[in-house]
Design a protein around this motif. Sequence first.
Motif, PDB file in Angstrom:
ATOM      1  N   ALA A 199      -4.591   2.306  -4.893  1.00 41.19           N
ATOM      2  CA  ALA A 199      -3.828   2.360  -3.553  1.00 41.19           C
ATOM      3  C   ALA A 199      -3.922   3.897  -2.861  1.00 41.19           C
ATOM      4  CB  ALA A 199      -2.390   1.685  -3.288  1.00 41.19           C
ATOM      5  N   ILE A 201       0.797  -1.075  -0.030  1.00 45.12           N
ATOM      6  CA  ILE A 201      -0.013  -0.011   0.166  1.00 45.12           C
ATOM      7  C   ILE A 201       0.823   1.108   0.131  1.00 45.12           C
ATOM      8  CG2 ILE A 201      -1.561   1.404   1.349  1.00 45.12           C
ATOM      9  CD1 ILE A 201      -2.961  -1.572   2.319  1.00 45.12           C
ATOM     10  N   SER A 214      -3.505   5.966   1.266  1.00 45.27           N
ATOM     11  CA  SER A 214      -3.282   5.979   2.636  1.00 45.27           C
ATOM     12  C   SER A 214      -3.446   7.352   3.244  1.00 45.27           C
ATOM     13  CB  SER A 214      -1.773   5.140   2.856  1.00 45.27           C
ATOM     14  OG  SER A 214      -0.828   6.242   2.273  1.00 45.27           O
ATOM     15  N   LEU A 262      -5.854  -0.878  -0.574  1.00 43.12           N
ATOM     16  CA  LEU A 262      -5.556  -1.246  -2.027  1.00 43.12           C
ATOM     17  C   LEU A 262      -6.546  -2.103  -2.635  1.00 43.12           C
ATOM     18  CD1 LEU A 262      -2.197  -2.512  -3.346  1.00 43.12           C
ATOM     19  CD2 LEU A 262      -3.971  -3.953  -3.798  1.00 43.12           C
TER      20      LEU A 262
END
Length: 694
Positions: A449, A60, A451, A439
């Motif tokens: 992906a 990720i 974050s 992801l």
Amino acid sequence: MPRAVARAYRLSPFSLALFSALAHAQASSQNASAEWTVPSGGTLAPVFVTANPLGSTDLISPATSLSGDALLRRQANSLGETLNGLPGVSTTTYGPMVGRPIIRGMDGDRIRLLQNGVAAWDASSLSYDHAVPQEPLTVERVEIVRGPAALLYGGNAIGGVVNTIDNRIPREPIKGVQGGLDASYGGANNARAGAVQIEGGNGQFAFHADAFDRHTSDVRIPGFAHSAQQRALDGPDAEQAEGSIPNSDGRWHGGAVGGSYTWADGYAGLSYNGYDANYGSVAEDDVRLRMHQDHVAFASEVRNLSGPFSQLKFNFGYTDYEHREIDNGVTGTTFRNHGYEARIEARHRPIGPLEGAIGVQVSQNTFSALGDEALVPTTRTTNVALFGLEEWKVTDAFRLSAGARYEHVQLSPTAAGNERFLGVTDRDFNAFSASLGALYKLTPAWSVAGSLAYTERAPALYELYANGPHAATGQYLIGNPDAQKEKAISTDLSLRFASGPNKGSVGVFYSRFKNYLTEYSTGRLVDDDGDVVAPGADDALKEAVYRGVRAELYGVELEGKWRVFQKGAHQVDVELVGDYTRARNMDNNQPLPRIAPLRATLAVDYGYGPFGARASLEHAWSQNRVPEDDLTTASYTKLGVLLTYRFNVGSTNWLAYVRGDNLTNQEIRYASSVVRDIAPQGGRSVMVGLRTTF
């Protein structure tokens, strides 16, 4: 290249790189995947040990793993220069042999440098003229995690992690004895380099030994050492170096021994390595820097355990580092840093849909600067941390991750009789970091992906306690003993493609900092004692203080590789890499210093049997977004060529290569270098090398 084959022909990490490059025409799609960055959707990608303790291949976090021919192509004299040009990565560079990686515009204590997962203490984060004591020839693989990696490695990984991995503690069984020799000559600094490595074992006990030596001359450059802007400031009567950079030569040598006991479900081993360096300061013609580092490491891994944990990993490193700055034969300042770091990771058995790991990290190091340039007091830094990471495979196409880290940092300074540091006091910080990531595989080839992370970093010792002259940057630095934690919210989003030899990724990132600790010029000129002097004084230094500001950094990173031709043993691949970072101080809307400009690299690889060839064209645009008291940098276009050939003599395997760098003979000044206006990069050069394994 399968691991067993790599072992059978081991010389050094770069011999493996050369063999891989020469065999490029016959490489399978698996080998092509092994040298790519952040695969998604592929099943043949490498395991990243730095970015994820769960051993995932679909990461990720934005990450890059360099080994094999990908590492060969980037081989340089310093770690920073070796990695410079990767997406989001630039280098500090203080002459040809000194360079520390910068990730997304962040350097110093925001980038964590590791050896096999733990710290090897040095002084490179304190000053740009302090080299990273690592020899590229001894590195087997480099893993770079871009973006906040504080979750696993601490607040001083708020910008990213660079982990160099070697085999000084063998992790797998070795039967018999193999080794090799490596010799090369050339480059812009006429580098004479050699390395020898030998490994052996009986299938259970394994040993490793290596030694290296690198000797360089002053760097040749295409014109004046000082830039046109700097020469105008120097005045018409100033002497100007031309054709080479004075005092840019150096010598590095060292070696290592190690051994381990291996079994079906793990290994345990111990190693020692020593490193010595003697190199010149490009900013001061009469100053030499002599460095010595001793590092002892222990590592172990146990797999297939019964009970709640299925796997345990333990790493420990102790480092004793000394660095002397010698002016006209007299030692002016001695920097010392010694300490240890220990880390244990435990992977637990699945808990419902969750797979994860927890860990503990403990470190302590004592840093001192004694002498004329005692910039900081002797300070002991202690860090104790707990961390955990969990992943949930929601479906075959969708995966979530979450993690957190809590660490306690204590800094204990001692004035040691220096009047500048009387009254310094201990500081304690509790730092917390957390992240969420996801992801999603859109198709077997396409994935996305993203974050979101919150990170905290305790101030470094120099940001708190600095109070002294720093000739390497022409400053008198003053820390802020009341500085608070640095806090950031960061996000990444990337679209990835992977199908056989064709791969690509494009991503964007954004980080917003509260209390971003940065140097702020007061506008005053002072001498070595901190007393105000008039402009033009011989000992005038720019006074700078550390101050917390609001800041933001954002940008885009892209890379792609395509197989454009394949017929029989002939194949041609095309690569494209580019990045752009924009950073500003939100309090005054000024750009942050030393940010690399927009960059792009186009490369073509050709392979046929034992022959290999690569041509690359790199262009960097001018950097005009600089602080008010800084100078701009011009654009440049650099051409490089690598030719390789593999052959056998009896039972030995040989590799010969020729590499041309900066064939356009450009005047190259990195915007990320603090000495860019007095020390450009090397001019046109050719290097030849020969390696053999037995």
